[in-house]
Design a protein around this motif. Structure first.
Motif, PDB file in Angstrom:
ATOM      1  N   ALA A 142       0.827  -1.208   0.000  1.00  0.00           N
ATOM      2  CA  ALA A 142       0.000   0.000   0.000  1.00  0.00           C
ATOM      3  C   ALA A 142       0.862   1.258   0.000  1.00  0.00           C
ATOM      4  CB  ALA A 142      -0.930  -0.008   1.214  1.00  0.00           C
ATOM      5  N   VAL A 143       1.926   1.247   0.798  1.00  0.00           N
ATOM      6  CA  VAL A 143       2.836   2.396   0.807  1.00  0.00           C
ATOM      7  C   VAL A 143       3.474   2.585  -0.559  1.00  0.00           C
ATOM      8  CG1 VAL A 143       4.941   3.324   1.822  1.00  0.00           C
ATOM      9  CG2 VAL A 143       3.255   2.195   3.284  1.00  0.00           C
ATOM     10  N   GLN A 144       3.851   1.480  -1.190  1.00  0.00           N
ATOM     11  CA  GLN A 144       4.454   1.568  -2.516  1.00  0.00           C
ATOM     12  C   GLN A 144       3.466   2.135  -3.539  1.00  0.00           C
ATOM     13  OE1 GLN A 144       5.481  -2.239  -4.160  1.00  0.00           O
ATOM     14  NE2 GLN A 144       6.309  -1.368  -6.058  1.00  0.00           N
ATOM     15  N   VAL A 175      -3.027   4.792   3.820  1.00  0.00           N
ATOM     16  CA  VAL A 175      -1.838   5.025   4.639  1.00  0.00           C
ATOM     17  C   VAL A 175      -2.054   6.212   5.578  1.00  0.00           C
ATOM     18  CG1 VAL A 175       0.600   5.687   4.572  1.00  0.00           C
ATOM     19  CG2 VAL A 175      -0.287   4.004   2.941  1.00  0.00           C
ATOM     20  N   ALA A 176      -2.630   7.291   5.053  1.00  0.00           N
ATOM     21  CA  ALA A 176      -2.875   8.461   5.894  1.00  0.00           C
ATOM     22  C   ALA A 176      -3.858   8.139   7.010  1.00  0.00           C
ATOM     23  CB  ALA A 176      -3.407   9.611   5.031  1.00  0.00           C
ATOM     24  N   TYR A 188      -4.122   6.765  -5.391  1.00  0.00           N
ATOM     25  CA  TYR A 188      -4.680   7.743  -4.461  1.00  0.00           C
ATOM     26  C   TYR A 188      -5.414   7.040  -3.323  1.00  0.00           C
ATOM     27  CZ  TYR A 188      -6.749  12.138  -2.924  1.00  0.00           C
ATOM     28  OH  TYR A 188      -7.110  13.240  -2.181  1.00  0.00           O
ATOM     29  N   ALA A 189      -6.106   5.927  -3.626  1.00  0.00           N
ATOM     30  CA  ALA A 189      -6.787   5.166  -2.578  1.00  0.00           C
ATOM     31  C   ALA A 189      -5.778   4.615  -1.574  1.00  0.00           C
ATOM     32  CB  ALA A 189      -7.596   4.033  -3.195  1.00  0.00           C
ATOM     33  N   SER A 190      -4.610   4.193  -2.047  1.00  0.00           N
ATOM     34  CA  SER A 190      -3.575   3.712  -1.131  1.00  0.00           C
ATOM     35  C   SER A 190      -3.056   4.846  -0.254  1.00  0.00           C
ATOM     36  CB  SER A 190      -2.429   3.095  -1.924  1.00  0.00           C
ATOM     37  OG  SER A 190      -2.872   1.987  -2.679  1.00  0.00           O
ATOM     38  N   LEU A 219      -2.233   6.146   9.776  1.00  0.00           N
ATOM     39  CA  LEU A 219      -1.447   6.998  10.671  1.00  0.00           C
ATOM     40  C   LEU A 219      -2.355   7.783  11.613  1.00  0.00           C
ATOM     41  CD1 LEU A 219       1.252   8.325   8.176  1.00  0.00           C
ATOM     42  CD2 LEU A 219       1.477   6.486   9.862  1.00  0.00           C
ATOM     43  N   ILE A 220      -3.527   8.208  11.120  1.00  0.00           N
ATOM     44  CA  ILE A 220      -4.474   8.925  11.977  1.00  0.00           C
ATOM     45  C   ILE A 220      -4.978   8.016  13.092  1.00  0.00           C
ATOM     46  CG2 ILE A 220      -6.763   9.980  12.044  1.00  0.00           C
ATOM     47  CD1 ILE A 220      -6.217  11.101   9.268  1.00  0.00           C
ATOM     48  N   ILE A 221      -5.359   6.783  12.741  1.00  0.00           N
ATOM     49  CA  ILE A 221      -5.832   5.837  13.754  1.00  0.00           C
ATOM     50  C   ILE A 221      -4.737   5.535  14.767  1.00  0.00           C
ATOM     51  CG2 ILE A 221      -6.618   3.466  14.133  1.00  0.00           C
ATOM     52  CD1 ILE A 221      -8.125   3.590  11.553  1.00  0.00           C
TER      53      ILE A 221
END
Length: 302
Positions: A51-53, A281-282, A275-277, A285-287
């Protein structure tokens, strides 16, 4: 008797040096852990890395696109739809986390006081939790139907509970609380049953009965369970998707579109996997940040 000789003294006096033994079963333990480690790497670590990639590329669902660096994240910062979905997700969490924790505690206190019907009440309250989300949503769609639903038949009101911006999210939250509160009740009930009766008997001799007993004995001893319930419920509420998607489909004017639904729409309707990935990821990080803040606050309270 404890041996206080140093290694040099052992050499000089001729006392044999003790050897440090490794705990037996190291390779066997590693072999037993191997299935879990393989599954963990394959189904958790690898998807996160993938997902990060993808978040750094302009990819579709079928092909990996060119590398774009942090462009998706820059776009995400200025995406009003994303921040609106974050707001909707936070609103849902506010509607559910505290009520489902408080109701679970109250139900556990009530069930714990029963003698003969305890098992029946416990099963009755826990029953909704074992239902799949499809059954729960169909049930409440029928109950709250504005034309032929049970609420309409009893009250005569014709409110589109899932179709109005002002009622859609609170109604979904109500359905979620009804569906999940039984699990929290079981956790609190297990905590209550672990409290020794001798503690209450000693406190009663000192005059701690009723509210004082709950305030100074039950509540402090249940705080670890409360911390667990709050943490699990917060993470579960932030990951809300199924019931919102089935009951409202994003709601009128996207008033109930949460982050995971926005990510789903971006990936499977707009076919923008990159963009969905970045959204995934964002949001991860929020969770993580919210969970760490909550854990720090609860640790300070304990």
């Amino acid at each position: 008797m404890r041996d206080t000789l140093t290694p040099q003294a052992r050499v000089q006096t001729g006392v044999p040096r003790t050897t440090r033994r490794r705990p037996p079963g190291g390779p066997i333990a590693l072999l037993m852990l191997a299935p879990f480690l393989i599954a963990y790497l394959l189904f958790f670590v690898f998807p996160i890395g993938r997902a990060v990639q993808l978040s750094l590329t302009q990819s579709s669902l079928t092909a990996t696109g060119p590398f774009v660096g942090l462009a998706n994240y820059v776009q995400l910062v200025g995406d009003s739809d994303f921040w609106a979905s974050v707001l909707h997700t936070g609103t849902f969490a506010l509607y559910t986390v505290i009520p489902v924790t408080l109701l679970g505690l109250l139900m556990a206190l009530a069930v714990n006081r029963l003698v003969r019907a305890r098992n029946f009440a416990q099963a009755l309250f826990f029953l909704p939790f074992v239902l799949p989300v499809s059954v729960v949503t169909l049930l409440w769609q029928w109950i709250l139907n504005s034309s032929f639903g049970l609420v309409h038949a009893l009250t005569g009101t014709e409110v589109a509970w899932f179709g109005e911006p002002g009622t859609a999210m609170p109604t979904v939250a109500f359905v979620t609380v009804w569906w999940t509160v039984g699990f929290n009740m079981l956790l609190f009930l297990a905590g209550l049953q672990n409290v020794s009766k001798e503690v209450y008997e000693a406190a009663e001799l000192d005059g701690a009965v009723g509210w004082k007993s709950f305030r100074f004995i039950t509540w402090p001893l249940l705080w670890p369970v409360t911390t667990l319930v709050l943490t699990l419920q917060l993470i579960s509420s932030l990951k809300i998707f199924s019931q919102v998607y089935i009951l409202t489909g994003g709601g009128p004017f996207n008033s109930t579109r949460v982050v995971l639904e926005y990510m789903y729409d971006t990936a499977f309707q707009n076919l923008d996997a990159g963009y969905a990935s970045a959204i995934a990821v964002a949001f991860f990080l929020i969770i993580l940040l919210v969970s760490l803040v909550q854990a720090a606050l609860l640790r300070g309270r304990s």
